[in-house]
Write a protein that holds these residues in place. Structure first.
Motif, mmCIF file in Angstrom:
data_model
loop_
_atom_site.group_PDB
_atom_site.id
_atom_site.type_symbol
_atom_site.label_atom_id
_atom_site.label_comp_id
_atom_site.label_asym_id
_atom_site.label_seq_id
_atom_site.Cartn_x
_atom_site.Cartn_y
_atom_site.Cartn_z
ATOM 1 N N UNK A 182 0.992 -1.099 0.032
ATOM 2 C CA UNK A 182 0.081 -0.001 0.026
ATOM 3 C C UNK A 182 0.726 1.116 -0.067
ATOM 4 N N UNK A 183 0.206 2.299 -0.386
ATOM 5 C CA UNK A 183 1.012 3.736 -0.115
ATOM 6 C C UNK A 183 1.028 4.084 1.325
ATOM 7 N N UNK A 184 -0.103 3.565 2.072
ATOM 8 C CA UNK A 184 -0.127 3.689 3.433
ATOM 9 C C UNK A 184 0.431 2.707 4.213
ATOM 10 N N UNK A 185 -0.461 1.602 4.820
ATOM 11 C CA UNK A 185 -0.166 0.830 5.832
ATOM 12 C C UNK A 185 0.013 -0.624 5.421
ATOM 13 N N UNK A 186 0.971 -1.388 6.110
ATOM 14 C CA UNK A 186 1.099 -2.773 5.347
ATOM 15 C C UNK A 186 0.638 -3.891 6.019
ATOM 16 N N UNK A 187 0.901 -5.139 5.650
ATOM 17 C CA UNK A 187 0.350 -6.298 6.309
ATOM 18 C C UNK A 187 1.844 -7.065 6.532
ATOM 19 N N UNK A 188 2.153 -7.560 7.837
ATOM 20 C CA UNK A 188 3.474 -8.415 8.044
ATOM 21 C C UNK A 188 3.099 -9.752 7.391
ATOM 22 N N UNK A 189 4.171 -10.198 7.026
ATOM 23 C CA UNK A 189 4.444 -11.623 6.550
ATOM 24 C C UNK A 189 4.215 -12.401 7.820
ATOM 25 N N UNK A 190 3.168 -13.270 8.129
ATOM 26 C CA UNK A 190 3.018 -14.193 9.057
ATOM 27 C C UNK A 190 2.243 -15.420 8.743
ATOM 28 N N UNK A 191 2.828 -16.668 8.363
ATOM 29 C CA UNK A 191 1.869 -17.618 7.938
ATOM 30 C C UNK A 191 1.232 -18.378 8.944
ATOM 31 N N UNK A 192 1.427 -17.860 10.402
ATOM 32 C CA UNK A 192 0.696 -18.429 11.434
ATOM 33 C C UNK A 192 -0.414 -17.579 11.753
ATOM 34 N N UNK A 193 -0.391 -16.424 11.186
ATOM 35 C CA UNK A 193 -1.819 -15.676 11.702
ATOM 36 C C UNK A 193 -3.033 -16.412 10.978
ATOM 37 N N UNK A 194 -3.991 -16.360 11.884
ATOM 38 C CA UNK A 194 -5.253 -17.111 11.486
ATOM 39 C C UNK A 194 -6.632 -16.203 11.241
ATOM 40 N N UNK A 195 -6.991 -15.363 12.204
ATOM 41 C CA UNK A 195 -8.292 -14.632 12.319
ATOM 42 C C UNK A 195 -7.910 -13.001 12.240
#
Ligand SMILES: [Fe+2]
Length: 276
Positions: free
Chosen positions: A211-224
């Motif tokens: 994004x040009x604003x905020x990001x999603x961290x790479x975490x394959x254990x994240x569920x919900x």
């Protein structure tokens, strides 16, 4: 052909911030960078989540910001957007026969199909029968033209569980419509993920960016819960040739030191032609 891919600008009302960031300032910086380095681009496309809350003032701020961009730009909707307010703010936006923000754009590299996967009330992607029928018709009408799809939601799961949960609901029906034409589709550009991702689906190359604003961290254990991050914003430059498509991801606010291999300071370095 040079194409700029921007996504998930998430504009809010002027004066407000989102996750501690100013989406307007971040896009303005991207536009300044594009104007400086890529004003020769043929087109820019923003693949949705133009706004965060869908507010009218946010769409108006986006329109004002885009007024500075020296490259023609096309916009599509994401799950955070409000279609009616978008249409009111951008009255020249092209719509399909059912009023969805779907458009065919012919370019020197082929035909772009801009898709609308927005449904008010859900963050998942929604591609109803009317939109599927439009896509089916346009894929047929395109004959042998090289095609490029632009959509907010990715066409398949990305093995990121919280994002896959808000993926394209009608993925099976979408695949049925696209698969007979997959050999003609050279690339799919999507948004929604707030991360750099590349791969293929039905042997169609695809990519997205931060994004040009905020990001999603790479975490394959994240569920919900979607893990957020303060990784830097980016846009992409796609160089589309007859036998290749190269997509460069650019962290345009990166402030780390730049240098020329061999020790000359980057800020002191000039191409020989420029020095003459
Ligand atoms: Fe988003």
């Amino acid at each position: 052909m040079k194409l700029i891919h921007i996504t998930d600008t998430h504009f809010v009302k002027p004066g407000e911030t989102l996750l501690g960031l100013d989406p307007r300032a971040r896009l303005d910086a991207a536009i300044a960078d594009i104007n400086a380095q890529h004003s020769d681009a043929d087109l820019a496309v923003i693949t949705g989540d133009l706004t965060h809350w869908g507010h009218r003032e946010a769409f108006e701020a986006l329109k004002d910001s885009l007024g500075a961009l020296r490259v023609p730009v096309k916009l599509i909707l994401g799950n955070h957007d409000d279609r009616l307010l978008f249409k009111q703010t951008f009255p020249d936006a092209v719509l399909d026969e059912n009023g969805f923000v779907q458009e065919v754009v012919d370019t020197s590299a082929g035909r772009l199909l801009l898709l609308d996967t927005n449904l008010e009330g859900t963050h998942a992607g929604w591609y109803c029968d009317a939109r599927l029928a439009w896509l089916d018709k346009e894929l047929d009408r395109s004959g042998d033209l090289p095609l490029f799809l632009f959509m907010h939601h990715p066409p398949c799961k990305l093995h990121l569980e919280p994002m896959d949960q808000i993926g394209l609901i009608q993925a099976d029906a979408f695949r049925e419509v696209v698969e007979p034409h997959a050999h003609k589709i050279r690339h799919i550009f999507f948004g929604h993920i707030h991360r750099p991702v590349a791969g293929s689906w039905l042997d169609i190359p695809m990519s997205t960016i931060r994004s040009t604003n905020h990001q999603v961290w790479l975490d394959f254990t994240a569920r919900d819960t979607i893990p957020g991050s303060s990784e830097p914003p980016a846009y992409a430059i796609a160089l589309i040739g007859e036998d290749s498509i190269v997509v460069h991801f650019h962290d345009y606010l990166d402030a780390s030191e730049k240098y020329v291999m061999g020790g000359v300071k980057y800020s002191d370095w000039q191409e020989p032609d420029a020095a003459e």
